[in-house]
Structures are given as structure tokens and as C-alpha cells.
Design an enzyme around this catalytic site. Structure first.
Site, PDB file in Angstrom:
ATOM      1  N   HIS A   1     -40.541 -53.017  30.544  1.00 19.69           N
ATOM      2  CA  HIS A   1     -41.083 -53.416  31.852  1.00 19.69           C
ATOM      3  C   HIS A   1     -41.203 -52.204  32.781  1.00 19.69           C
ATOM      4  CE1 HIS A   1     -37.222 -52.944  33.889  1.00 19.69           C
ATOM      5  NE2 HIS A   1     -36.658 -53.539  32.848  1.00 19.69           N
TER       6      HIS A   1
ATOM      7  N   GLU B   1     -32.483 -58.713  28.111  1.00 15.27           N
ATOM      8  CA  GLU B   1     -31.732 -57.456  28.126  1.00 15.27           C
ATOM      9  C   GLU B   1     -30.281 -57.690  27.746  1.00 15.27           C
ATOM     10  OE1 GLU B   1     -31.406 -54.498  27.539  1.00 15.27           O
ATOM     11  OE2 GLU B   1     -32.035 -53.328  29.285  1.00 15.27           O
TER      12      GLU B   1
END
Length: 194
Positions: free
Chosen positions: A14, A85
């Protein structure tokens, strides 16, 4: 052994967030992209448009979903929970240097993570996803995720050792490509910026 030699897996981190910029561990906190992060994500679009993806998956976190959308693949993306994550447990939101005041030589790669995941846990999660992807007919796959998870995924793919991810740096909005060299899983390209 199913090598699927033509498979290419694109790992896309990202774009920038306030916490990625400051170096804070961002696992379970859903932090938005900065203006720069949105610009970085949009810059991915021309590169990714040159590819024909059979499968596009994104982490459930907003920063990955928005990066995918701005990169031009949001309308094809499916949320994949395994792409989230690393869970940093009690270290969520903290910087490594600050953690080391209390725990000298602390490292996400080698130290216990109370209330979170170990490198072995993240490696198992990456392996589950690798197995799932190789069981599909998809040959060109885009995965929108996060730095530490992508580093573990790349390490698990190439070496079977998730801790090798410590040696794979990954910038915000960077792209990496995994594939095969003959019958051997390989890192084809790593940490490319648009």
C-alpha cells in the site's frame, strides 16, 4: 509437486500512511493513506494496466483497498483475510527504537510479540495463501498487502524460511514479482517503484 512454472504473483505494498512515514508498526490499526500515499497508489496504475491479471486480492485494511482502487484494479479485487499485516500485539503503533528502550535488541523478526504473531505464525499464514493460490488456475495474480506480510510471503515463497523476509526491504507502493526459474520458486523482481 505442482510447480505451475508460468505463475507470476505481484506483491504490491500500500501507499504511504502517517504511520509508515513515521516508522510506527501498523498491523491491526486501519490508518488511511496520506496525500502522498494516494499519489503513489495512482502512479501504479499505468504499470499494472500493462498486465492481464487473472486474480486480484487485497488485504481487508482500508489502506490496501484504497491503493488497489487507485491503482486501477479495485473493481476486480476480492478481499483476502490472509493478506492482513503482521499482528504486532502490544507493539502496535510503536517504533522499533522506542520498543528497544524497554527491550534492547528487539526485532519483529526474532523477538516474542506478546498478544500478536510470531514470524513463524506469519510464515504459516503466507504458506496457506501460497497453497491456495497454486491450487487455482490463475497464472498472473496481484496481491495488495503490507510491508512485513509481503516480505514474509516473498521469503516463504523463495526459501520456505519466513525469517528471510528480514533481508527483503520494501518501500511504500512498491511492486515485487514472484515466479519460477525453471522448476524452482524465485523472486523475479523486488521492490520496484513505478
Amino acid at each position: 509437486m505442482n510447480t505451475k512454472g508460468g505463475v507470476h504473483i505481484w506483491l504490491i505494498r500500500h501507499g504511504e500512511t502517517e504511520w509508515s512515514k513515521s516508522g510506527q508498526h501498523t498491523g491491526t490499526t486501519d490508518i488511511a493513506l496520506t496525500d502522498e500515499g494516494r499519489r503513489q497508489a495512482a502512479a501504479l496504475a499505468p504499470v499494472l494496466a500493462s498486465q492481464s491479471f487473472d486474480l486480484v486480492l487485497t488485504s481487508p485494511m482500508g489502506r490496501a483497498i484504497e491503493t488497489c482502487r487507485l491503482a486501477g484494479l479495485g473493481n476486480r479485487a476480492e478481499v483476502e483475510p490472509e493478506l492482513h499485516e503482521w499482528n504486532y500485539g502490544i507493539y502496535e503503533g510503536r517504533k522499533t527504537a522506542d520498543i528497544r528502550v524497554d527491550v534492547p535488541d528487539w526485532s519483529v523478526w526474532t523477538s516474542p510479540i506478546p498478544e500478536g504473531e510470531s514470524v513463524v505464525d506469519v510464515g504459516r499464514r503466507a504458506q496457506r495463501l501460497i497453497d491456495k493460490l497454486l491450487a487455482t488456475n490463475a497464472m498472473n495474480i496481484a496481491l495488495f498487502s503490507h510491508a512485513h506480510f509481503s516480505r514474509v510471503f516473498g521469503a516463504q515463497w523463495a526459501t520456505g524460511s519466513p525469517a528471510f523476509g528480514a533481508h527483503l526491504a520494501m518501500d511504500t507502493a512498491a511492486m515485487s514479482v514472484l515466479g519460477f526459474e525453471r522448476d524452482t520458486r524465485a523472486i523475479v523482481k523486488w521492490n520496484l517503484l513505478p
